[in-house]
Design a protein around this motif. Sequence first.
Motif, mmCIF file in Angstrom:
data_model
loop_
_atom_site.group_PDB
_atom_site.id
_atom_site.type_symbol
_atom_site.label_atom_id
_atom_site.label_comp_id
_atom_site.label_asym_id
_atom_site.label_seq_id
_atom_site.Cartn_x
_atom_site.Cartn_y
_atom_site.Cartn_z
ATOM 1 N N ALA A 78 0.873 -9.686 2.552
ATOM 2 C CA ALA A 78 2.016 -8.930 3.059
ATOM 3 C C ALA A 78 2.568 -7.982 1.995
ATOM 4 O O ALA A 78 3.151 -6.943 2.323
ATOM 5 C CB ALA A 78 3.108 -9.880 3.537
ATOM 6 N N ASN A 79 2.364 -8.324 0.726
ATOM 7 C CA ASN A 79 2.832 -7.488 -0.378
ATOM 8 C C ASN A 79 1.759 -6.502 -0.837
ATOM 9 O O ASN A 79 1.905 -5.869 -1.882
ATOM 10 C CB ASN A 79 3.256 -8.367 -1.573
ATOM 11 C CG ASN A 79 4.496 -9.170 -1.256
ATOM 12 O OD1 ASN A 79 5.354 -8.734 -0.484
ATOM 13 N ND2 ASN A 79 4.587 -10.349 -1.835
ATOM 14 N N GLY A 80 0.653 -6.395 -0.080
ATOM 15 C CA GLY A 80 -0.390 -5.448 -0.400
ATOM 16 C C GLY A 80 -1.326 -5.885 -1.503
ATOM 17 O O GLY A 80 -2.052 -5.090 -2.064
ATOM 18 N N GLN A 81 -1.305 -7.180 -1.826
ATOM 19 C CA GLN A 81 -2.169 -7.719 -2.868
ATOM 20 C C GLN A 81 -3.359 -8.450 -2.237
ATOM 21 O O GLN A 81 -3.354 -8.740 -1.047
ATOM 22 C CB GLN A 81 -1.377 -8.694 -3.753
ATOM 23 C CG GLN A 81 -0.208 -8.050 -4.448
ATOM 24 C CD GLN A 81 0.700 -9.078 -5.074
ATOM 25 O OE1 GLN A 81 1.114 -10.030 -4.422
ATOM 26 N NE2 GLN A 81 1.012 -8.889 -6.343
ATOM 27 N N GLN A 82 -4.334 -8.759 -3.058
ATOM 28 C CA GLN A 82 -5.471 -9.550 -2.595
ATOM 29 C C GLN A 82 -4.987 -10.937 -2.199
ATOM 30 O O GLN A 82 -4.270 -11.586 -2.957
ATOM 31 C CB GLN A 82 -6.525 -9.640 -3.712
ATOM 32 C CG GLN A 82 -7.777 -10.365 -3.353
ATOM 33 C CD GLN A 82 -8.687 -9.537 -2.435
ATOM 34 O OE1 GLN A 82 -8.575 -8.326 -2.362
ATOM 35 N NE2 GLN A 82 -9.582 -10.214 -1.759
#
Length: 83
Positions: A78-82
């Motif tokens: 959701a935070n754009g991380q892997q």
Amino acid sequence: MLEFKFDTQLLIEGKNLSEDAINDYITEHFKGDCLLAVGDDELIKIHFHTNEPWQVLEYAASLGEIYDVVIENMERQANGQQG
């Protein structure tokens, strides 16, 4: 913030498996949501959102051989991380 952080997916291969029994056990014993337990008496796919994926894995391993295990951190996704 997500209530349940980990998307937990796996396959259980065994004998005399029951979608209903697995669904009921997970619902009654583990906190989470978005449960799917689908398959037949020899192969069940589990999908479950929880904060304690190890509990699902331990239970599933008691029913048969588990494989294709995927645990993704949906909060990181959701935070754009892997995940």
